[in-house]
Scaffold this motif. Sequence first.
Motif, mmCIF file in Angstrom:
data_model
loop_
_atom_site.group_PDB
_atom_site.id
_atom_site.type_symbol
_atom_site.label_atom_id
_atom_site.label_comp_id
_atom_site.label_asym_id
_atom_site.label_seq_id
_atom_site.Cartn_x
_atom_site.Cartn_y
_atom_site.Cartn_z
ATOM 1 N N ASP A 71 0.832 -1.204 0.000
ATOM 2 C CA ASP A 71 0.000 0.000 0.000
ATOM 3 C C ASP A 71 0.874 1.264 0.000
ATOM 4 O O ASP A 71 0.586 2.238 -0.709
ATOM 5 C CB ASP A 71 -0.940 0.019 1.218
ATOM 6 C CG ASP A 71 -2.038 -1.040 1.120
ATOM 7 O OD1 ASP A 71 -2.234 -1.595 0.016
ATOM 8 O OD2 ASP A 71 -2.702 -1.300 2.146
ATOM 9 N N VAL A 72 1.945 1.240 0.778
ATOM 10 C CA VAL A 72 2.855 2.389 0.841
ATOM 11 C C VAL A 72 3.521 2.598 -0.515
ATOM 12 O O VAL A 72 3.627 3.737 -1.010
ATOM 13 C CB VAL A 72 3.915 2.198 1.956
ATOM 14 C CG1 VAL A 72 5.035 3.220 1.818
ATOM 15 C CG2 VAL A 72 3.274 2.281 3.329
ATOM 16 N N VAL A 73 3.965 1.510 -1.146
ATOM 17 C CA VAL A 73 4.608 1.611 -2.465
ATOM 18 C C VAL A 73 3.625 2.188 -3.470
ATOM 19 O O VAL A 73 3.966 3.079 -4.254
ATOM 20 C CB VAL A 73 5.129 0.230 -2.925
ATOM 21 C CG1 VAL A 73 5.496 0.243 -4.404
ATOM 22 C CG2 VAL A 73 6.316 -0.206 -2.068
ATOM 23 N N GLU A 74 2.390 1.700 -3.436
ATOM 24 C CA GLU A 74 1.356 2.182 -4.351
ATOM 25 C C GLU A 74 1.091 3.677 -4.129
ATOM 26 O O GLU A 74 1.013 4.452 -5.093
ATOM 27 C CB GLU A 74 0.070 1.384 -4.111
ATOM 28 C CG GLU A 74 -0.822 1.232 -5.318
ATOM 29 C CD GLU A 74 -1.975 0.269 -5.024
ATOM 30 O OE1 GLU A 74 -3.114 0.740 -4.913
ATOM 31 O OE2 GLU A 74 -1.698 -0.936 -4.900
ATOM 32 N N ALA A 75 0.972 4.076 -2.861
ATOM 33 C CA ALA A 75 0.722 5.492 -2.546
ATOM 34 C C ALA A 75 1.910 6.341 -2.983
ATOM 35 O O ALA A 75 1.732 7.435 -3.524
ATOM 36 C CB ALA A 75 0.468 5.661 -1.048
ATOM 37 N N THR A 76 3.121 5.831 -2.788
ATOM 38 C CA THR A 76 4.325 6.560 -3.195
ATOM 39 C C THR A 76 4.340 6.748 -4.713
ATOM 40 O O THR A 76 4.686 7.828 -5.211
ATOM 41 C CB THR A 76 5.596 5.812 -2.738
ATOM 42 O OG1 THR A 76 5.540 5.647 -1.324
ATOM 43 C CG2 THR A 76 6.856 6.580 -3.109
ATOM 44 N N GLU A 77 3.960 5.698 -5.443
ATOM 45 C CA GLU A 77 3.892 5.811 -6.910
ATOM 46 C C GLU A 77 2.892 6.882 -7.318
ATOM 47 O O GLU A 77 3.143 7.651 -8.248
ATOM 48 C CB GLU A 77 3.536 4.453 -7.529
ATOM 49 C CG GLU A 77 4.678 3.439 -7.458
ATOM 50 C CD GLU A 77 4.264 2.021 -7.884
ATOM 51 O OE1 GLU A 77 3.052 1.755 -8.050
ATOM 52 O OE2 GLU A 77 5.167 1.178 -8.034
ATOM 53 N N SER A 78 1.755 6.948 -6.615
ATOM 54 C CA SER A 78 0.759 7.974 -6.915
ATOM 55 C C SER A 78 1.324 9.371 -6.663
ATOM 56 O O SER A 78 1.097 10.303 -7.446
ATOM 57 C CB SER A 78 -0.496 7.775 -6.070
ATOM 58 O OG SER A 78 -1.123 6.563 -6.394
#
Length: 115
Positions: free
Chosen positions: A36-43
């Motif tokens: 989830d953190v990686v996904e949010a960081t990508e966003s």
Amino acid sequence: EVVEASDEVVEAAGEVVDAAEAVVEAADEVVEAIDDVVEATESVVEAAEEVVEAVDEVVEATDEVVEASDEVVEAAGEVVDAAEAVVEAADEVVEAIDDVVEATESVVEAAEEVV
């Protein structure tokens, strides 16, 4: 007593297995949270790239406005120069008219003397 101790060992082993399952479950939740953190960081990175792109477009547009403004100032300078040339030419026309008037007066004076 051995049977009782064996039962206790089996029970303790069951508790160890339960605890290990809980650790695996918690680890899965940690991995999920990391995803989830990686996904949010990508966003966030995508949004930042869009902001940079928008800023680049604003800078480019501003450069075009500055360039156009420079051209307007240059054209205005040319208009002023042309207006000055017109004034100068008008002054020369007035001077020429004065010369014609003077010459005409001289002709009239000479004609009067002849008459």
